[in-house]
Design a protein around this motif. Structure first.
Motif, short mmCIF file in Angstrom:
data_model
loop_
_atom_site.label_atom_id
_atom_site.label_comp_id
_atom_site.label_asym_id
_atom_site.label_seq_id
_atom_site.Cartn_x
_atom_site.Cartn_y
_atom_site.Cartn_z
N VAL A 1 -66.86 -99.03 120.86
CA VAL A 1 -65.28 -98.69 121.58
C VAL A 1 -65.93 -99.63 123.20
O VAL A 1 -64.87 -100.33 123.60
CB VAL A 1 -65.14 -97.21 122.17
CG1 VAL A 1 -64.10 -97.40 123.35
CG2 VAL A 1 -64.50 -96.34 120.94
N MET A 2 -67.05 -99.59 124.06
CA MET A 2 -67.35 -99.88 124.65
C MET A 2 -66.95 -101.58 124.84
O MET A 2 -67.05 -102.66 125.31
CB MET A 2 -68.76 -99.71 124.92
CG MET A 2 -68.45 -98.68 125.93
SD MET A 2 -70.20 -97.34 126.18
CE MET A 2 -70.60 -99.01 128.05
N GLY B 1 -66.10 -102.90 122.28
CA GLY B 1 -64.15 -103.87 121.73
C GLY B 1 -63.44 -104.51 123.54
O GLY B 1 -63.00 -104.98 123.40
N LEU B 2 -63.63 -102.63 124.44
CA LEU B 2 -62.86 -103.16 125.69
C LEU B 2 -63.18 -104.29 126.35
O LEU B 2 -63.19 -105.02 126.90
CB LEU B 2 -63.53 -101.60 125.91
CG LEU B 2 -63.04 -101.69 127.44
CD1 LEU B 2 -61.15 -102.00 127.90
CD2 LEU B 2 -63.15 -100.41 128.37
N GLY B 3 -65.51 -104.44 126.11
CA GLY B 3 -65.09 -105.16 126.38
C GLY B 3 -64.84 -106.82 126.44
O GLY B 3 -64.76 -107.94 126.74
N TRP B 4 -65.05 -106.85 124.89
CA TRP B 4 -64.25 -108.16 124.17
C TRP B 4 -62.98 -108.39 124.62
O TRP B 4 -62.09 -109.81 124.62
CB TRP B 4 -64.39 -108.11 122.95
CG TRP B 4 -63.86 -108.86 121.58
CD1 TRP B 4 -62.70 -109.37 121.50
CD2 TRP B 4 -64.68 -110.49 121.26
NE1 TRP B 4 -62.82 -110.56 121.49
CE2 TRP B 4 -64.03 -111.24 120.58
CE3 TRP B 4 -66.42 -110.34 121.49
CZ2 TRP B 4 -64.52 -111.78 120.53
CZ3 TRP B 4 -67.14 -110.90 121.41
CH2 TRP B 4 -66.27 -112.38 119.72
N ARG B 5 -61.95 -107.37 125.04
CA ARG B 5 -60.11 -107.41 125.00
C ARG B 5 -60.74 -107.92 126.41
O ARG B 5 -60.03 -108.63 127.06
CB ARG B 5 -59.86 -106.11 124.86
CG ARG B 5 -60.06 -105.50 123.49
CD ARG B 5 -58.71 -104.11 123.06
NE ARG B 5 -57.69 -105.04 124.41
CZ ARG B 5 -56.53 -103.84 123.81
NH1 ARG B 5 -56.90 -102.38 123.53
NH2 ARG B 5 -55.43 -103.81 124.95
N LEU B 6 -61.56 -107.10 127.85
CA LEU B 6 -61.56 -108.02 128.82
C LEU B 6 -61.47 -108.59 128.85
O LEU B 6 -61.02 -109.59 129.60
CB LEU B 6 -62.27 -106.77 129.23
CG LEU B 6 -62.00 -104.98 130.03
CD1 LEU B 6 -62.71 -104.84 130.31
CD2 LEU B 6 -60.36 -105.93 130.75
N ILE C 1 -67.54 -107.05 132.23
CA ILE C 1 -68.20 -107.31 130.85
C ILE C 1 -69.17 -107.23 130.45
O ILE C 1 -69.20 -106.77 129.42
CB ILE C 1 -66.80 -108.42 130.77
CG1 ILE C 1 -65.36 -108.87 130.74
CG2 ILE C 1 -67.25 -108.97 129.14
CD1 ILE C 1 -64.55 -109.46 130.89
N LEU D 1 -70.31 -103.55 129.65
CA LEU D 1 -69.65 -102.72 128.88
C LEU D 1 -70.23 -103.10 127.23
O LEU D 1 -71.06 -103.00 126.40
CB LEU D 1 -68.53 -102.83 128.88
CG LEU D 1 -67.30 -102.42 130.17
CD1 LEU D 1 -65.66 -102.69 129.52
CD2 LEU D 1 -66.97 -101.40 129.60
N GLY E 1 -72.75 -101.49 125.39
CA GLY E 1 -71.91 -100.93 124.36
C GLY E 1 -72.56 -100.98 123.05
O GLY E 1 -73.58 -100.25 121.94
#
Length: 240
Positions: A94-95, A97-102, A208, A211, A215
């Motif tokens: 999840v971390m 993925g969140l970093g990738w999205r950011l 980023i 994360l 992650g």
């Protein structure tokens, strides 16, 4: 009470030195933004209320509860079971993925982040509260001050007053930055604005990076445990 204050106030000022390195940068960003008083006030209020509430809970015996929980947490760290490893793996992914999205959002919206403009009083309050919660396990001076308050045999009102006094002293060094901003707005604004500009440019990248790195480490460590080769070897994989 006066004698007690002479004991706990210096402890609070010493305790605040552990918060200053974490708080100075975000506070400088807030003080360089458009709403310096509101956002910094929110940050200080979040810090003050959370630390005071934590002190009340500790005085009521939360430390005994933590002593009971500690062995389970230690076992989780040294000999995690399959469910706990699964949770760690999901958290790591999840971390990532969140970093990738950011990172993707940052690329699509330009290189500059929200920085000081992203701070609202509510977000600043939440940040102050979060920093306190994260640092609470290491608040050794606070534990000592609470011990002194309990030894003073005060009634409930007196104990709360002592805790409030401690926390007012605790945030005083941080509040002095706001005082400087108000007393010398022209001189201090330039300094705080430079910090805010640096945060605009580099703050998002740092978040980023943290994360993604954390992650990946969590996910890789969880997978490694399943194959008896954890990334962070702290014990042996439990049998079964």
């Amino acid at each position: 009470m006066t004698a007690l204050l002479f004991v706990i106030v210096p402890i609070a000022l010493l305790d605040s030195t552990s918060m200053i390195p974490l708080a100075v940068a975000p506070m400088a960003v807030m003080l360089g933004g458009r709403r310096p008083v509101e956002t910094t006030g929110g940050f200080l209020l979040g810090t003050f209320l959370t630390y005071t509430a934590g002190g009340v809970l500790l005085a009521l015996g939360l430390d005994a509860l933590l002593d009971r929980i500690a062995p389970a947490l230690e076992r989780w760290w040294i000999e995690p079971n399959d469910v706990e490893l699964g949770i760690q793996l999901v958290l790591g992914l999840v971390m990532v993925g969140l970093g990738w999205r950011l990172a993707a959002a940052r690329k699509s919206h330009g290189e500059r982040g929200a920085g000081s403009e992203g701070f609202t009083p509510g977000k600043a309050f939440a940040l102050g509260a979060t920093l306190i919660v994260v640092g609470m396990p290491g608040a050794v001076p606070y534990f000592g001050a609470i011990d002194q308050i309990l030894r003073a045999n005060l009634d409930a009102t007196g104990a709360v007053v002592a805790l409030v006094a401690y926390n007012l002293a605790f945030i005083t060094p941080l509040a002095s930055l706001l005082v400087i901003r108000l007393v010398a707005p022209n001189q201090s604004e330039r300094i705080f604005k430079k910090v805010a500009d640096l945060a605009d440019r580099w703050g998002g990248r740092l978040i980023i990076a943290v994360l993604l790195v954390v992650g990946l480490v969590l996910a890789a460590d969880a997978v490694g445990w399943f194959f008896d080769h954890p990334l962070l070897p702290v014990g042996q994989r439990p049998e079964g």
